[in-house]
Design a protein around this motif. Structure first.
Motif, mmCIF file in Angstrom:
data_model
loop_
_atom_site.group_PDB
_atom_site.id
_atom_site.type_symbol
_atom_site.label_atom_id
_atom_site.label_comp_id
_atom_site.label_asym_id
_atom_site.label_seq_id
_atom_site.Cartn_x
_atom_site.Cartn_y
_atom_site.Cartn_z
ATOM 1 N N PRO A 214 0.838 -1.207 0.000
ATOM 2 C CA PRO A 214 0.000 0.000 0.000
ATOM 3 C C PRO A 214 0.872 1.256 0.000
ATOM 4 C CG PRO A 214 -0.008 -1.032 2.144
ATOM 5 C CD PRO A 214 0.757 -1.939 1.255
ATOM 6 N N HIS A 215 0.638 2.131 -0.953
ATOM 7 C CA HIS A 215 1.473 3.324 -1.024
ATOM 8 C C HIS A 215 0.705 4.471 -1.640
ATOM 9 C CE1 HIS A 215 1.849 1.425 -4.998
ATOM 10 N NE2 HIS A 215 1.928 2.644 -5.449
ATOM 11 N N ASN A 216 1.144 5.674 -1.329
ATOM 12 C CA ASN A 216 0.521 6.855 -1.927
ATOM 13 C C ASN A 216 1.456 7.568 -2.882
ATOM 14 O OD1 ASN A 216 -1.934 6.633 -0.621
ATOM 15 N ND2 ASN A 216 -1.104 7.514 1.246
ATOM 16 N N GLU A 217 2.719 7.512 -2.581
ATOM 17 C CA GLU A 217 3.677 8.187 -3.466
ATOM 18 C C GLU A 217 4.514 7.170 -4.182
ATOM 19 O OE1 GLU A 217 5.840 10.844 -0.897
ATOM 20 O OE2 GLU A 217 4.053 10.795 0.346
ATOM 21 N N THR A 218 5.172 7.623 -5.235
ATOM 22 C CA THR A 218 5.891 6.659 -6.060
ATOM 23 C C THR A 218 7.269 6.341 -5.538
ATOM 24 O OG1 THR A 218 6.698 8.442 -7.433
ATOM 25 C CG2 THR A 218 4.711 7.328 -8.154
ATOM 26 N N ASP A 219 7.809 7.192 -4.669
ATOM 27 C CA ASP A 219 9.173 6.877 -4.256
ATOM 28 C C ASP A 219 9.292 6.662 -2.767
ATOM 29 O OD1 ASP A 219 10.408 10.309 -4.331
ATOM 30 O OD2 ASP A 219 8.564 9.401 -3.576
ATOM 31 N N LYS A 220 8.161 6.521 -2.119
ATOM 32 C CA LYS A 220 8.229 6.282 -0.683
ATOM 33 C C LYS A 220 7.143 5.317 -0.283
ATOM 34 C CE LYS A 220 8.074 10.188 1.421
ATOM 35 N NZ LYS A 220 7.742 11.169 2.476
ATOM 36 N N VAL A 221 7.526 4.369 0.536
ATOM 37 C CA VAL A 221 6.509 3.462 1.046
ATOM 38 C C VAL A 221 5.904 4.099 2.290
ATOM 39 C CG1 VAL A 221 6.076 1.128 1.810
ATOM 40 C CG2 VAL A 221 7.911 1.576 0.231
ATOM 41 N N ASP A 222 4.621 3.878 2.483
ATOM 42 C CA ASP A 222 3.983 4.446 3.668
ATOM 43 C C ASP A 222 4.611 3.883 4.927
ATOM 44 O OD1 ASP A 222 0.646 4.469 2.274
ATOM 45 O OD2 ASP A 222 2.327 5.859 2.125
ATOM 46 N N ARG A 223 4.488 4.644 5.984
ATOM 47 C CA ARG A 223 5.042 4.154 7.241
ATOM 48 C C ARG A 223 4.330 2.875 7.621
ATOM 49 N NH1 ARG A 223 5.434 8.973 11.297
ATOM 50 N NH2 ARG A 223 6.291 9.961 9.447
ATOM 51 N N GLY A 224 5.110 1.859 7.953
ATOM 52 C CA GLY A 224 4.486 0.589 8.268
ATOM 53 C C GLY A 224 4.002 -0.147 7.040
ATOM 54 N N GLY A 225 4.212 0.453 5.876
ATOM 55 C CA GLY A 225 3.754 -0.216 4.663
ATOM 56 C C GLY A 225 4.581 -1.433 4.356
ATOM 57 N N LEU A 226 5.854 -1.398 4.737
ATOM 58 C CA LEU A 226 6.713 -2.540 4.452
ATOM 59 C C LEU A 226 6.240 -3.789 5.168
ATOM 60 C CD1 LEU A 226 10.383 -1.290 4.339
ATOM 61 C CD2 LEU A 226 9.062 -2.318 2.542
ATOM 62 N N ASP A 227 5.527 -3.606 6.274
ATOM 63 C CA ASP A 227 5.015 -4.796 6.954
ATOM 64 C C ASP A 227 3.815 -5.366 6.225
ATOM 65 O OD1 ASP A 227 5.612 -3.055 10.012
ATOM 66 O OD2 ASP A 227 6.903 -4.447 8.916
ATOM 67 N N LYS A 228 3.138 -4.497 5.478
ATOM 68 C CA LYS A 228 1.947 -4.983 4.784
ATOM 69 C C LYS A 228 2.295 -5.446 3.381
ATOM 70 C CE LYS A 228 -0.901 -1.586 7.044
ATOM 71 N NZ LYS A 228 -1.325 -0.226 6.729
ATOM 72 N N LEU A 229 3.562 -5.680 3.147
ATOM 73 C CA LEU A 229 3.984 -6.109 1.822
ATOM 74 C C LEU A 229 3.451 -7.508 1.543
ATOM 75 C CD1 LEU A 229 6.180 -4.969 -0.234
ATOM 76 C CD2 LEU A 229 7.643 -6.665 0.747
ATOM 77 N N THR A 230 2.802 -7.694 0.421
ATOM 78 C CA THR A 230 2.370 -9.050 0.079
ATOM 79 C C THR A 230 2.848 -9.385 -1.319
ATOM 80 O OG1 THR A 230 0.293 -8.165 -0.689
ATOM 81 C CG2 THR A 230 0.284 -9.156 1.485
ATOM 82 N N LEU A 231 3.028 -10.666 -1.523
ATOM 83 C CA LEU A 231 3.484 -11.140 -2.818
ATOM 84 C C LEU A 231 2.443 -12.087 -3.395
ATOM 85 C CD1 LEU A 231 7.116 -12.030 -1.816
ATOM 86 C CD2 LEU A 231 6.405 -10.032 -3.060
ATOM 87 N N VAL A 232 2.153 -11.922 -4.661
ATOM 88 C CA VAL A 232 1.228 -12.826 -5.334
ATOM 89 C C VAL A 232 2.001 -13.477 -6.466
ATOM 90 C CG1 VAL A 232 -1.008 -13.025 -6.426
ATOM 91 C CG2 VAL A 232 -0.547 -11.111 -4.924
ATOM 92 N N GLU A 233 1.837 -14.766 -6.619
ATOM 93 C CA GLU A 233 2.638 -15.414 -7.633
ATOM 94 C C GLU A 233 2.092 -15.154 -9.028
ATOM 95 O OE1 GLU A 233 3.927 -19.222 -6.782
ATOM 96 O OE2 GLU A 233 5.114 -19.306 -8.615
ATOM 97 N N VAL A 234 2.988 -14.798 -9.916
ATOM 98 C CA VAL A 234 2.602 -14.502 -11.294
ATOM 99 C C VAL A 234 2.897 -15.698 -12.191
ATOM 100 C CG1 VAL A 234 3.092 -13.005 -13.242
ATOM 101 C CG2 VAL A 234 3.080 -12.080 -10.956
ATOM 102 N N GLY A 235 3.964 -16.412 -11.910
ATOM 103 C CA GLY A 235 4.382 -17.476 -12.797
ATOM 104 C C GLY A 235 5.387 -16.936 -13.779
ATOM 105 N N PRO A 236 6.005 -17.701 -14.656
ATOM 106 C CA PRO A 236 5.925 -19.152 -14.657
ATOM 107 C C PRO A 236 6.803 -19.755 -13.573
ATOM 108 C CG PRO A 236 7.427 -18.439 -16.345
ATOM 109 C CD PRO A 236 6.911 -17.193 -15.705
ATOM 110 N N ARG A 237 6.708 -21.085 -13.473
ATOM 111 C CA ARG A 237 7.521 -21.765 -12.474
ATOM 112 C C ARG A 237 8.305 -22.839 -13.173
ATOM 113 N NH1 ARG A 237 3.985 -24.198 -7.628
ATOM 114 N NH2 ARG A 237 3.304 -22.281 -6.660
ATOM 115 N N PHE A 238 9.564 -22.972 -12.874
ATOM 116 C CA PHE A 238 10.259 -24.151 -13.374
ATOM 117 C C PHE A 238 11.437 -24.482 -12.476
ATOM 118 C CE2 PHE A 238 13.525 -21.498 -15.238
ATOM 119 C CZ PHE A 238 12.857 -20.390 -15.722
#
Lengths: 309, 293
Positions: A214-238
């Protein structure tokens, strides 16, 4: 000045990666400040171009994998299928030179079952041959992530890549091939996906995740935003199983051979052999039983003549 | 040692037997020893495997980028491996990859932030994505279907539970009703007995000694129908408004036959119906028709 520049570029192009060597620049010799500045902090330009091709008789799954890889690397050039396996080394080298590429990813499919991946650095570079397993393409609906096409990926490696020379070499090649050059034409500015290369059980596993934070600006992560970082798998896998490392592209002296590698043909042959032994085992068992009976005869039965007339 | 010797002898005997039987067995004997643990067979070629470390390192120096290349070109992050992950355990393996990626991204983002480079996509940045919109719609559809399935399963469970409860509650209610009915009858009987006992001495002015239960039962029944007189046979629909012709007909029918109002009132020989000639054919009673007969 113009002439000097041209000369500079011509001699710079083949040596773009090895920036320290500037031996023949005599024309700039009497400008004291300039050569020093150039020698100490040269402009490093990543001019990597990857040629991606496959062999004929490649199956749909592996073709889709190749197309996925093409969409992941904006600095690649896709070429048509290549044939002629005898002189494949020479023709492929020529092809790479022709397309003005500096490395190559060659997907070779054998017997429409096994996929081999060649990672090659062109002019005189080493080449690695891998066996590809556990392929999942981006089209699978369970891989739900999505990212910008052409954005530069973040590359993560496990620390065991720095333990042995063979892994170090492979890591360097991966960084150069899968890492997108910064100033490439088709590159999009933001970083929204990450590649994972990890060595588990002697295999290199590849994953590609989309980063959502979650972020509002392009060059700064919101405070505490780094904890809310999530990853979704895009693929491919090998999963890559290194077979051999050669000294030059598509051939040359073998620098490394994987002792635990068994070719898929061998595995299939062994399985067939196991099954083939069924009948002969039965015959053997019968014969053994016969021998055993002959060598240990039964005691004569008391009641054998009971019903005889 | 002796035990081992014995084993060896046995093995030799078997081999002899096998060789007696034929070629097929030899091959199969070999394949048995090969197939038993594959690593055993392969560790032999491991000794012959080429591993030219110096050459590898030389090549590495050849192709590697210069050391002072800025991190922004490479964008690599290294992740320390805590413990060996079992390859066959899918969940653990994927979790390890996920944590590696998460850790790496955090470090990279911190670096990028300190460099002051824009690295997060603004919400209004529209560009081509790696998967097409149509594909993402399919993904979304699948996710919704799965969600629906889960919800339906939960609802079914809840309905089952609710049904159980409802059954219990209903059983209780019927019990209560039966009890009340019994009580009412009992109370009337009691009152009768009382009267009998006191020899019907009481007059009409005397009040009935009603218990509060009986009083309640004399209250209006719960099915309230306001505006409807108890003797109304039309079922309360007579006073309803409506000006259209069709509605009027409908109304008429409802008023006559009732709209599920009072039971068992299908047709009645009422005063209105005897004077009602609507059902009769007018032409039958006309003079011309009568003359024909």
């Amino acid at each position: 000045m113009g002439k000097k520049r041209k000369h500079a570029e011509a001699s710079e192009a083949p040596k773009e990666e090895v920036a320290q060597e500037r031996p023949k620049r005599t024309l700039l010799g009497w400008k004291d400040g300039v050569p020093e500045k150039q020698n100490s902090s040269p402009v490093f330009r990543n001019r990597e171009k990857v040629l991606v091709t496959c062999s004929r008789r490649i199956t749909y799954r592996y073709r889709h994998l190749m197309l996925n890889v093409v969409s992941l690397l904006p600095h690649c050039k896709k070429d048509s299928k290549v044939e002629s396996k005898e002189s494949k080394g020479a023709t492929l080298n020529e092809l790479i030179e022709l397309r003005n590429c500096s490395s190559c990813l060659f997907f070779e499919c054998r017997k429409q079952k096994d996929l081999y991946l060649w990672m090659v650095k062109c002019p005189s570079g080493p080449s690695v041959k891998f066996l590809v397993n556990a392929v999942h393409t981006m089209e699978e609906l369970k891989l739900t992530g999505n990212h910008l096409k052409g954005s530069r990926p973040l590359l993560t490696f496990t620390s065991n890549f720095d333990k042995e020379p063979r892994w170090k070499l492979i890591k360097e090649m991966i960084v150069q091939i899968f890492g997108t050059p910064k100033d490439q034409r088709k590159v999009k500015p933001f970083h929204d996906h990450v590649f994972v290369f990890s060595i588990v059980d002697g295999h290199i596993w590849f994953r590609n995740y989309q980063i959502s934070v979650p972020h509002n600006e392009t060059d700064k992560v919101d405070r505490g935003g780094l904890d809310k970082l999530t990853l979704v798998e895009v693929g491919p896998r090998f999963c890559l199983n290194p077979i051999k490392i050669f000294g030059s592209s598509f051939g040359g002296p073998t620098f490394y051979e994987n002792p635990f590698y068994i070719s898929p043909n061998q595995i299939r042959a062994l399985e067939k052999k196991k099954k083939a032994g069924k009948y002969s085992k039965k015959v053997k068992a019968k014969k053994r039983r016969k021998m055993h009976e002959l060598s240990n005869p039964l005691e004569p039965d008391e009641f054998a003549d009971l019903w005889k007339d | 040692m002796v035990a081992l010797r014995g084993k060896e002898l046995q093995v030799n005997e078997e081999e002899l037997e096998d060789s007696n039987v034929g070629d097929v067995d030899d091959e199969e004997f070999e394949s048995e020893s090969e197939s038993e643990p594959e690593e055993v067979a392969v560790s032999e070629p491991a000794k012959n495997a080429v591993y030219n470390k110096e050459a590898l390192l030389e090549k590495l120096d050849d192709i590697a980028w210069p050391q002072n290349v800025e991190w922004i070109h490479k964008l690599t992050v290294d992740h320390a491996v805590d413990q060996e992950v079992d390859v066959n355990d899918d969940l653990a393996r994927e979790l390890a990859f996920y944590t590696q990626a998460l850790d790496g991204t955090r470090q990279a983002f911190e670096k990028l932030q300190s460099m002051g480079i824009p690295f997060l996509r603004p919400p209004d940045y529209y560009a081509e994505m790696v998967k097409s919109d149509a594909h993402m719609l399919k993904v979304k559809g699948k996710l919704l279907v799965e969600k629906k399935k889960i919800e339906e399963a939960e609802e079914r469970k809840k309905a089952r539970e609710a049904k159980k409860l409802a059954k219990e509650v209903q059983a209780q209610k019927t019990k209560e009703r039966a009890k009340r009915k019994k009580e009412d009858i009992e109370s009337v009987k009691r009152w009768r007995k009382q009267r009998q006992q006191s020899g019907f001495a009481r007059g009409k002015d005397e009040e009935l000694d009603l218990s509060p239960d009986e009083e309640k039962s004399f209250e209006k029944s719960k099915k309230r129908r306001t505006g409807v007189a108890p003797g109304d046979r039309s079922g309360g629909f007579r006073r309803k408004g409506g000006n259209e012709k069709g509605r009027k007909q409908r109304e008429f029918r409802e008023a006559k036959f009732g709209h599920g109002g009072r039971k068992g009132m299908k047709k009645q020989n009422t005063a209105e119906s005897t004077n009602d000639f609507k059902g009769f054919n007018k032409d039958k009673f006309s003079a011309s028709k009568r003359q024909k007969k």
